[in-house]
Write an enzyme that holds these catalytic residues in place. Structure first.
Site, mmCIF file in Angstrom:
data_model
loop_
_atom_site.group_PDB
_atom_site.id
_atom_site.type_symbol
_atom_site.label_atom_id
_atom_site.label_comp_id
_atom_site.label_asym_id
_atom_site.label_seq_id
_atom_site.Cartn_x
_atom_site.Cartn_y
_atom_site.Cartn_z
ATOM 1 C CB SER A 178 0.484 -14.981 -72.829
ATOM 2 O OG SER A 178 0.585 -13.661 -72.380
ATOM 3 N N GLY A 234 2.274 -16.254 -66.590
ATOM 4 C CA GLY A 234 2.963 -15.611 -67.709
ATOM 5 C C GLY A 234 4.463 -15.573 -67.480
ATOM 6 C CG ASP A 235 5.872 -13.507 -64.208
ATOM 7 O OD1 ASP A 235 5.712 -12.735 -65.168
ATOM 8 O OD2 ASP A 235 5.517 -13.234 -63.048
ATOM 9 C CB THR A 286 -8.359 -20.497 -71.133
ATOM 10 O OG1 THR A 286 -9.150 -19.645 -71.964
ATOM 11 C CG2 THR A 286 -8.665 -20.232 -69.672
HETATM 12 O O1 LIG Z 1 5.642 -5.355 -62.456
HETATM 13 P P1 LIG Z 1 4.163 -5.386 -62.620
HETATM 14 O O2 LIG Z 1 3.738 -5.306 -64.033
HETATM 15 O O3 LIG Z 1 3.502 -4.352 -61.734
HETATM 16 O O4 LIG Z 1 3.640 -6.790 -62.142
HETATM 17 C C1 LIG Z 1 3.958 -7.298 -60.901
HETATM 18 C C2 LIG Z 1 3.106 -8.465 -60.551
HETATM 19 O O5 LIG Z 1 3.178 -9.399 -61.596
HETATM 20 C C3 LIG Z 1 3.585 -10.671 -61.101
HETATM 21 O O6 LIG Z 1 4.964 -10.784 -61.362
HETATM 22 C C4 LIG Z 1 2.834 -11.749 -61.816
HETATM 23 O O7 LIG Z 1 3.094 -11.669 -63.201
HETATM 24 C C5 LIG Z 1 3.371 -10.629 -59.618
HETATM 25 O O8 LIG Z 1 4.251 -11.450 -58.911
HETATM 26 C C6 LIG Z 1 3.556 -9.172 -59.298
HETATM 27 O O9 LIG Z 1 2.793 -8.793 -58.185
#
Ligand SMILES: O=P(O)(O)OC[C@H]1O[C@](O)(CO)[C@@H](O)[C@@H]1O
Length: 323
Positions: free
Chosen positions: A224, A255-256, A227
């Site tokens: 990813s 991204g999720d 932009t």
């Molecule tokens: O598990 P990691 O890498 O700490 O990321 C968690 C964060 O990433 C997100 O899933 C967004 O990608 C948020 O919802 C969450 O706070």
């Protein structure tokens, strides 16, 4: 097909909206909201919105489970999370009205090796061809290679693993031998640079790194690019695709949503071009929405139809080599 998502470290995302973040000064917030979040959970939430049957595995603190359980009930997500002692972490997202977000991810519960083993056991029925998405960080107490060991065990049974990991967990999964590697990975550029141990000052360097991973045995590598959308590389080809329009608002979870689009496309057996369109549409559809939620199917289809994937080498050769 049921898609299984794994979240060893979910989070309550506390989004604090403010005019401007000034470190060292008192800042009065304009608004605050709380969303059940964390990478694996966000993927499951987006997949459920897209009509996919989805199970969520992993860990959840007993002390503040209610906000998560409400989301699972509302979206019909099968809750297979192991309850552990303590509270799930809260991650603070400082969202400035100009659009910039600063993430402060807090520590939460500490897990034991036995908790991870219980998650492994819960996934024992995931067999040949089935899809398992493993995303996000691991809580304190788990070995750095926990996600990689799970990925290897699943691959050994013929399941297709989609991994969205970073840091030591990404290093561990990419160090697996060819037969144990995930089917797909989705690092962002910074995560891939950290793994490679160097900056990709030229776009071509990023493309080479992605192609090298495919050559090692990962069927699909998606990087990813903010932009610039994402690079999609497989044995079938190499494409770059960006959202048709960029919404303002929090980018947290985009991204999720892209990972959810990748998993959904793999479940439907889409070719690379259609997969790139769907993944990009899911990410674009999430942008501008609070929390990890997608728009209705008709809007997602319109977004996917408006995405124009181009050959990755054309993107790599374009001026402005660093995105
Ligand atoms: O598990 P990691 O890498 O700490 O990321 C968690 C964060 O990433 C997100 O899933 C967004 O990608 C948020 O919802 C969450 O706070």
């Amino acid at each position: 097909m049921t898609i299984r998502c794994v979240s060893f470290n979910p989070a309550i995302d506390q989004t604090v909206t403010l005019e401007r973040l000034v470190p060292g000064e008192v800042v009065r917030a304009l608004a605050v909201r709380h969303d059940a979040g964390g990478k694996g959970l966000n993927v499951a939430s987006c997949l459920a919105d897209a009509g996919q049957t989805v199970e969520l595995h992993g860990l959840l603190g007993r002390d503040n489970a209610a906000i998560f359980e409400q989301l699972f009930a509302a979206k019909g997500i099968a809750d297979r999370l192991q309850r552990v002692t303590g509270a799930t972490r809260t991650n603070v997202k400082l969202l400035e009205t100009g659009g910039r977000t600063t993430d402060v991810n807090l520590p939460g519960f500490t897990a034991a090796a036995a908790d991870a083993e219980a998650v492994f056991d819960g996934l024992a029925e995931a067999g040949a061809g089935e899809l398992v998405v493993i995303s996000g960080s691991q809580p304190a107490g788990l070995a750095a290679d926990t996600s990689a060991r799970l990925a290897a065990a699943l691959a050994g049974r013929g399941a297709r693993v989609v991994a969205d990991l970073s840091g030591a967990a990404l290093d561990a999964v990419l160090a697996l031998p060819p037969g144990a590697l995930p089917h797909a990975v989705k690092p962002n550029r910074a995560e891939l640079e950290a793994w490679a141990g160097r900056r990709f000052d030229e776009r071509a360097a990023l493309v080479d790194a992605a192609r090298a991973l495919v050559a090692r045995g990962i069927a699909l590598v998606v990087v990813s690019l903010g932009t610039d959308g994402a690079a999609f590389v497989s044995a079938e080809g190499a494409l770059q695709a960006a959202p048709p329009r960029l919404a303002t608002g929090s980018t947290v979870g985009a991204g999720d949503a892209m990972v959810a689009g990748i998993a959904s496309a793999l479940a439907d057996g889409l070719a690379l071009d259609a997969l790139a369109r769907r993944a990009t549409a899911f990410a674009a559809g999430k942008l501008g929405r609070e929390g990890a939620h997608l728009p209705p199917a008709a809007e997602l289809d319109a977004l996917a139809a408006a995405v124009r994937p181009q050959p990755l080498d054309v993107w790599a050769a374009a001026p402005g080599s660093r995105t």
